[in-house]
Design a protein around this motif. Structure first.
Motif, PDB file in Angstrom:
ATOM      1  N   ALA A  12      50.530  16.308  79.133  1.00  0.00           N
ATOM      2  CA  ALA A  12      49.107  16.252  78.776  1.00  0.00           C
ATOM      3  C   ALA A  12      48.570  14.832  78.885  1.00  0.00           C
ATOM      4  N   ASN A  44      47.092  20.162  80.156  1.00  0.00           N
ATOM      5  CA  ASN A  44      47.051  20.607  78.766  1.00  0.00           C
ATOM      6  C   ASN A  44      47.509  22.053  78.665  1.00  0.00           C
ATOM      7  N   GLY A  90      44.216  24.254  76.364  1.00  0.00           N
ATOM      8  CA  GLY A  90      44.066  23.801  77.749  1.00  0.00           C
ATOM      9  C   GLY A  90      44.087  24.964  78.722  1.00  0.00           C
TER      10      GLY A  90
END
Length: 195
Positions: free
Chosen positions: A33, A39, A45
């Motif tokens: 990330a 993410n 994410g």
């Protein structure tokens, strides 16, 4: 990862070796990330991450399911009725075989006898083998193969394409080599000016 980004493609990440005592998948996710902007979905994410163990086979079925789900959701389809194209995923020299190049076919079908260009290298497909080492006569989309027949080693990440003849393949490779030399000369001049 640069290929996925340049193609604006969704990524599926396999976090391997979770069977090890020192495994820390959360740390890996944090690094992905922060360093690469990937993410995990579980953190809100858009990157699918699956914790797997290649040694024990844990979650490999889940990884395959997730890859198929992402492909289905993104409506990813390969074009089969075009000349073969794809990526060089490895290349090395072997005694008695010459240049052995791992390719991933993205579109079209690759067959023995085709002329290929990958960056500054070119050749004619002599042999094709699947991941088990079995000889194949046709490699379609999503199929990784090892081939012999390049005159010199292409670079990892080079895209490959089919040429109509050896002459065309040689000319395309020569053009790429000239372009590469121009870029190197330009970069060297730039470096000298600002160092």
């Amino acid at each position: 990862m640069r290929f996925a980004r340049s193609a604006n493609a969704k990524s599926v990440v396999a976090i391997n070796k979770i069977d090890k005592e020192a495994a820390n998948p959360q740390l890996v996710k944090t690094q992905l990330a922060s360093e690469h902007g990937l993410n995990p979905e579980e953190w809100g994410g858009d990157t699918v991450m699956v914790e797997v163990s290649a040694k024990t086979g844990q979650n490999l079925d889940k990884l395959l399911d997730m890859a198929l789900l992402v492909a289905d959701m993104e409506d990813l389809r390969a074009d089969e009725d075009v000349p073969a194209e794809g990526l060089v995923i490895e290349a090395h020299m072997e005694t008695g075989r010459g240049a052995v190049v791992g390719l991933l076919v993205e579109n079209g079908h690759l067959r023995p006898g085709h002329y290929l260009v990958a960056g500054t290298a070119y050749g004619r497909v002599r042999t094709l083998q699947d991941f088990r080492g079995k000889t194949v006569k046709d490699a379609g989309p999503s199929m990784p193969v090892n081939m012999t027949g390049f005159k010199e080693l292409p670079q990892f990440g080079d895209g490959f394409e089919i040429a109509k003849s050896e002459k065309e393949a040689r000319n395309l490779a020569q053009k790429a080599k000239i372009e590469q030399e121009k870029m190197a000369a330009t970069n060297q001049c730039y470096w000298r000016r600002y160092s």
